[in-house]
Write a protein that holds these residues in place. Structure first.
Motif, PDB file in Angstrom:
ATOM      1  N   LYS A 136       0.934  -1.126   0.041  1.00  0.00           N
ATOM      2  CA  LYS A 136      -0.032  -0.008  -0.035  1.00  0.00           C
ATOM      3  C   LYS A 136       0.896   1.215  -0.014  1.00  0.00           C
ATOM      4  O   LYS A 136       1.801   1.329   1.042  1.00  0.00           O
TER       5      LYS A 136
ATOM      6  N   LYS B 242      -2.949   5.328  -2.413  1.00  0.00           N
ATOM      7  CA  LYS B 242      -3.238   4.426  -3.158  1.00  0.00           C
ATOM      8  C   LYS B 242      -3.860   3.325  -2.477  1.00  0.00           C
ATOM      9  O   LYS B 242      -4.007   3.008  -1.351  1.00  0.00           O
ATOM     10  N   GLU B 243      -4.786   2.516  -3.175  1.00  0.00           N
ATOM     11  CA  GLU B 243      -5.342   1.349  -2.682  1.00  0.00           C
ATOM     12  C   GLU B 243      -4.260   0.239  -2.393  1.00  0.00           C
ATOM     13  O   GLU B 243      -3.251   0.285  -3.136  1.00  0.00           O
ATOM     14  N   ARG B 244      -4.743  -0.575  -1.708  1.00  0.00           N
ATOM     15  CA  ARG B 244      -3.483  -1.649  -1.448  1.00  0.00           C
ATOM     16  C   ARG B 244      -3.796  -2.690  -2.556  1.00  0.00           C
ATOM     17  O   ARG B 244      -4.774  -2.892  -3.261  1.00  0.00           O
ATOM     18  N   GLU B 245      -2.460  -3.180  -3.000  1.00  0.00           N
ATOM     19  CA  GLU B 245      -2.485  -4.009  -4.308  1.00  0.00           C
ATOM     20  C   GLU B 245      -1.669  -5.185  -3.941  1.00  0.00           C
ATOM     21  O   GLU B 245      -0.847  -5.214  -3.346  1.00  0.00           O
TER      22      GLU B 245
ATOM     23  N   GLN C  50      -7.503 -11.128  -4.639  1.00  0.00           N
ATOM     24  CA  GLN C  50      -8.331 -10.295  -3.814  1.00  0.00           C
ATOM     25  C   GLN C  50      -7.941 -10.514  -2.264  1.00  0.00           C
ATOM     26  O   GLN C  50      -7.810 -11.612  -1.916  1.00  0.00           O
ATOM     27  N   SER C  51      -7.780  -9.346  -1.793  1.00  0.00           N
ATOM     28  CA  SER C  51      -7.384  -9.236  -0.437  1.00  0.00           C
ATOM     29  C   SER C  51      -8.288 -10.098   0.590  1.00  0.00           C
ATOM     30  O   SER C  51      -8.065 -10.527   1.478  1.00  0.00           O
TER      31      SER C  51
END
Length: 126
Positions: free
Chosen positions: A39, A43-46, A109-110
Motif C-alpha cells: 500500500k 493508493k489502494e492496497r494491491e 483479492q485481499s
C-alpha cells in the motif's frame, strides 16, 4: 495465535535491491498459500505476488514481473520477496498475507486472505 512478522524493509536508492521476509507462526505453514501486498500513500492496497503452498507456482502483478521474486521455505515457515531494480513507485508498506484456499482466479483479492502481518516500509529514493 497466528502471527506473520515482516522484516527487511528500509531505504534504498532507485535501482537497488531489498529482500523482505515474513516469518509465520501459529499455523501449519505448508497448508497456506502466501502473498505479498503493498500500500502506497494515497493508493489502494494491491497484490504484488502470490506463491502456492508447495512453492511450485507463483503469480505477479504486471508492474513487478521480472524484477521481484517470491519464494518460500516451508521448513523455516518463512516467505520472502526479493525486490531488484527498485523504482520510486515501489515505495509502499509491504504486507504478507496467508490464505488456506487454493490460489485461483481471485488470487489478487485481499478478502480471500485470512491472516495479515503488520507491514514493513520500503522506500525507494530517486
Amino acid at each position: 495465535q497466528v502471527q506473520l512478522l515482516e522484516s527487511g524493509g528500509g531505504l534504498v536508492q532507485a535501482g537497488g535491491s531489498l529482500k523482505l521476509s515474513c516469518a509465520a507462526s501459529g499455523l501449519t505453514f505448508g497448508n497456506y498459500a502466501m502473498a505479498w501486498f503493498r500500500k502506497a500513500p494515497g493508493k489502494e492496497r494491491e497484490i504484488v505476488a502470490v506463491i502456492t503452498r508447495s512453492g511450485g507456482n507463483t503469480l505477479y502483478t504486471d508492474s513487478v514481473k521480472g524484477r521481484f521474486t517470491i519464494y518460500r521455505d516451508n521448513a523455516e515457515n518463512t516467505v520472502y520477496l526479493q525486490m531488484n531494480s527498485l523504482k520510486p513507485e515501489d515505495t509502499a508498506v509491504y504486507y504478507c498475507a496467508a490464505r488456506n484456499s487454493p490460489v485461483s482466479s481471485r488470487w489478487y483479492q485481499s478478502s480471500d486472505y485470512a491472516y495479515w502481518g503488520q507491514g514493513t516500509q520500503a522506500t525507494v529514493s530517486s
